[in-house]
Structure formats: C-alpha cells, structure tokens
Scaffold this motif. Structure first.
Motif, PDB file in Angstrom:
ATOM      1  N   UNK A  55       0.734  -1.310   0.207  1.00  0.00           N
ATOM      2  CA  UNK A  55       0.211   0.005  -0.126  1.00  0.00           C
ATOM      3  C   UNK A  55       0.700   1.335  -0.217  1.00  0.00           C
ATOM      4  N   UNK A  56       1.493   0.897   0.704  1.00  0.00           N
ATOM      5  CA  UNK A  56       2.481   2.440   1.212  1.00  0.00           C
ATOM      6  C   UNK A  56       3.578   2.576  -0.080  1.00  0.00           C
ATOM      7  N   UNK A  57       3.567   1.721  -1.186  1.00  0.00           N
ATOM      8  CA  UNK A  57       4.967   1.911  -2.131  1.00  0.00           C
ATOM      9  C   UNK A  57       4.140   2.116  -3.331  1.00  0.00           C
ATOM     10  N   UNK A  58       2.557   2.314  -3.234  1.00  0.00           N
ATOM     11  CA  UNK A  58       1.527   1.935  -5.122  1.00  0.00           C
ATOM     12  C   UNK A  58       1.154   3.579  -4.158  1.00  0.00           C
ATOM     13  N   UNK A  59       0.961   4.149  -3.214  1.00  0.00           N
ATOM     14  CA  UNK A  59       0.940   5.484  -2.559  1.00  0.00           C
ATOM     15  C   UNK A  59       1.875   6.473  -2.631  1.00  0.00           C
ATOM     16  N   UNK A  60       3.142   5.944  -2.249  1.00  0.00           N
ATOM     17  CA  UNK A  60       4.224   6.970  -2.606  1.00  0.00           C
ATOM     18  C   UNK A  60       4.355   6.967  -4.957  1.00  0.00           C
ATOM     19  N   UNK A  61       4.079   5.886  -5.399  1.00  0.00           N
ATOM     20  CA  UNK A  61       4.354   6.342  -7.090  1.00  0.00           C
ATOM     21  C   UNK A  61       3.223   6.981  -7.378  1.00  0.00           C
ATOM     22  N   UNK A  62       1.481   6.749  -6.437  1.00  0.00           N
ATOM     23  CA  UNK A  62       0.694   7.379  -7.305  1.00  0.00           C
ATOM     24  C   UNK A  62       1.094   9.551  -7.242  1.00  0.00           C
ATOM     25  N   UNK A  63       1.906   9.293  -5.643  1.00  0.00           N
ATOM     26  CA  UNK A  63       2.089  10.007  -5.544  1.00  0.00           C
ATOM     27  C   UNK A  63       2.768  11.327  -6.555  1.00  0.00           C
ATOM     28  N   UNK A  64       4.023  10.129  -6.439  1.00  0.00           N
ATOM     29  CA  UNK A  64       5.285  11.046  -7.947  1.00  0.00           C
ATOM     30  C   UNK A  64       4.205  10.774  -9.018  1.00  0.00           C
ATOM     31  N   UNK A  65       3.998  10.324  -9.678  1.00  0.00           N
ATOM     32  CA  UNK A  65       3.549  10.531 -10.599  1.00  0.00           C
ATOM     33  C   UNK A  65       2.407  11.613 -11.191  1.00  0.00           C
ATOM     34  N   UNK A  66       1.754  11.909  -9.748  1.00  0.00           N
ATOM     35  CA  UNK A  66       0.603  12.909  -9.990  1.00  0.00           C
ATOM     36  C   UNK A  66       1.358  13.825 -10.043  1.00  0.00           C
ATOM     37  N   UNK A  67       2.458  14.000  -8.910  1.00  0.00           N
ATOM     38  CA  UNK A  67       2.806  15.268  -8.922  1.00  0.00           C
ATOM     39  C   UNK A  67       3.373  16.109  -9.661  1.00  0.00           C
ATOM     40  N   UNK A  68       3.791  14.784 -10.975  1.00  0.00           N
ATOM     41  CA  UNK A  68       4.942  15.505 -11.907  1.00  0.00           C
ATOM     42  C   UNK A  68       3.833  14.807 -13.476  1.00  0.00           C
ATOM     43  N   UNK A  69       2.935  14.705 -13.060  1.00  0.00           N
ATOM     44  CA  UNK A  69       2.126  14.753 -14.569  1.00  0.00           C
ATOM     45  C   UNK A  69       2.401  14.159 -15.381  1.00  0.00           C
ATOM     46  N   UNK A  70       2.829  12.804 -15.066  1.00  0.00           N
ATOM     47  CA  UNK A  70       3.715  11.904 -15.591  1.00  0.00           C
ATOM     48  C   UNK A  70       2.450  10.911 -16.361  1.00  0.00           C
ATOM     49  N   UNK A  71       2.288  10.427 -15.522  1.00  0.00           N
ATOM     50  CA  UNK A  71       1.094   9.608 -15.938  1.00  0.00           C
ATOM     51  C   UNK A  71      -0.186   9.407 -14.972  1.00  0.00           C
ATOM     52  N   UNK A  72      -1.129  10.277 -14.962  1.00  0.00           N
ATOM     53  CA  UNK A  72      -1.909  10.116 -14.711  1.00  0.00           C
ATOM     54  C   UNK A  72      -2.750   8.929 -14.219  1.00  0.00           C
ATOM     55  N   UNK A  73      -2.824   8.499 -14.997  1.00  0.00           N
ATOM     56  CA  UNK A  73      -3.702   6.961 -15.573  1.00  0.00           C
ATOM     57  C   UNK A  73      -3.613   5.974 -14.487  1.00  0.00           C
ATOM     58  N   UNK A  74      -2.043   6.110 -14.231  1.00  0.00           N
ATOM     59  CA  UNK A  74      -2.229   4.740 -13.903  1.00  0.00           C
ATOM     60  C   UNK A  74      -1.336   5.318 -12.020  1.00  0.00           C
ATOM     61  N   UNK A  75      -1.233   6.971 -12.151  1.00  0.00           N
ATOM     62  CA  UNK A  75      -1.472   7.209 -11.021  1.00  0.00           C
ATOM     63  C   UNK A  75      -2.659   7.306 -10.146  1.00  0.00           C
ATOM     64  N   UNK A  76      -3.805   7.051 -10.942  1.00  0.00           N
ATOM     65  CA  UNK A  76      -5.404   7.251 -10.647  1.00  0.00           C
ATOM     66  C   UNK A  76      -5.364   5.146 -10.256  1.00  0.00           C
TER      67      UNK A  76
END
Length: 142
Positions: free
Chosen positions: A112-133
């Motif tokens: 869960x925390x790895x998912x959360x960390x990766x989602x946060x990074x992807x969303x904050x960088x706007x690199x892969x919003x679909x995966x972040x979601x």
C-alpha cells in the motif's frame, strides 16, 4: 518477555520499537524495527517508523547509503525497496524513488505505501496520471 525468550513475533517487536522511539531510544527503536522488517516485510507501519527514526536522527544519507549497498548486493526486497524509495523521495530524487517503488510493487503488488508513494510522484509530476489514479484507487480499496 516473549522477545527476551527469543520468540520472534514481528508485530510485538514493532510495538516495542514504537515504544522505544517514543521514549527517545532511537537506536533501540531502529534495531527492533529492522528486526521486525526482516521477519515480516509486509508488516504495516514498519517502513514509516524507520523513516521517522532516520529523519529524527538526521541519518537520511547514512540510511540511504546502507540500503543502496544492500540493493547492489541483491539483498533488498519489498519493504526495504519501499524504504529506499521514501528516502530518495525525501532527498527530492523522484526518478530513483519511482524505480524503487516500482521494484517494491514488483516484489508485492499489494504494498500500500509503495502504491501511495508512486501515485503521489506520478500525479505531482503529471507524468502518468492514468497510472497514478489506478494506484490511488487500488490503495483506497485495500
């Protein structure tokens, strides 16, 4: 008493680590948290406690170097990779953090925390919003 009798109960060891940290015994807390992590890499809260200990001691660089050496030796998995990702994230190295979160998820796709960390990074960088979601949605369902 159970830990003194060499009974390894990861949740109990983590609880003792949390108590030691609250009492200010960061060295003892780190030792117990690392043992808990070694015994049960999926025990919730262990990685967060270790990051808090390293932050409180100002040992982020030393902790990062130690985990990098373990990774190079092929001895780092799951929660250790998640911890290294969190440390990279704290240093502002999002590219290396993403790699470690991805590796942690390859070891266990339900971290869960790895998912959360990766989602946060992807969303904050706007690199892969679909995966972040997708990651964030999976995180809320777990």
């Amino acid at each position: 008493a159970a830990l003194a009798r060499d009974k390894e109960i990861p949740a109990l060891r983590l609880l003792r680590a949390q108590v030691l940290a609250l009492k200010g015994d960061l060295a003892g807390a780190e030792a117990d948290a690392r043992k808990a992590l070694d015994s049960d890499a999926n025990l919730p809260g262990t990685v967060n406690l270790l990051v808090a200990i390293y932050t409180a001691r100002g040992d982020l660089d030393e902790a990062t170097q130690s985990l990098e050496a373990m990774e190079q030796a092929g001895k780092l998995h799951g929660a250790g990779r998640e911890l290294l990702g969190r440390l990279y994230q704290s240093h502002g190295d999002s590219a290396r953090a993403r790699v470690q979160f991805d590796r942690a998820l390859a070891d266990n796709p339900n971290r869960a925390e790895a998912m959360n960390g990766l989602a946060f990074l992807l969303a904050s960088e706007r690199t892969d919003l679909d995966r972040a979601l997708t990651l964030a949605s999976a995180r809320t369902r777990s």
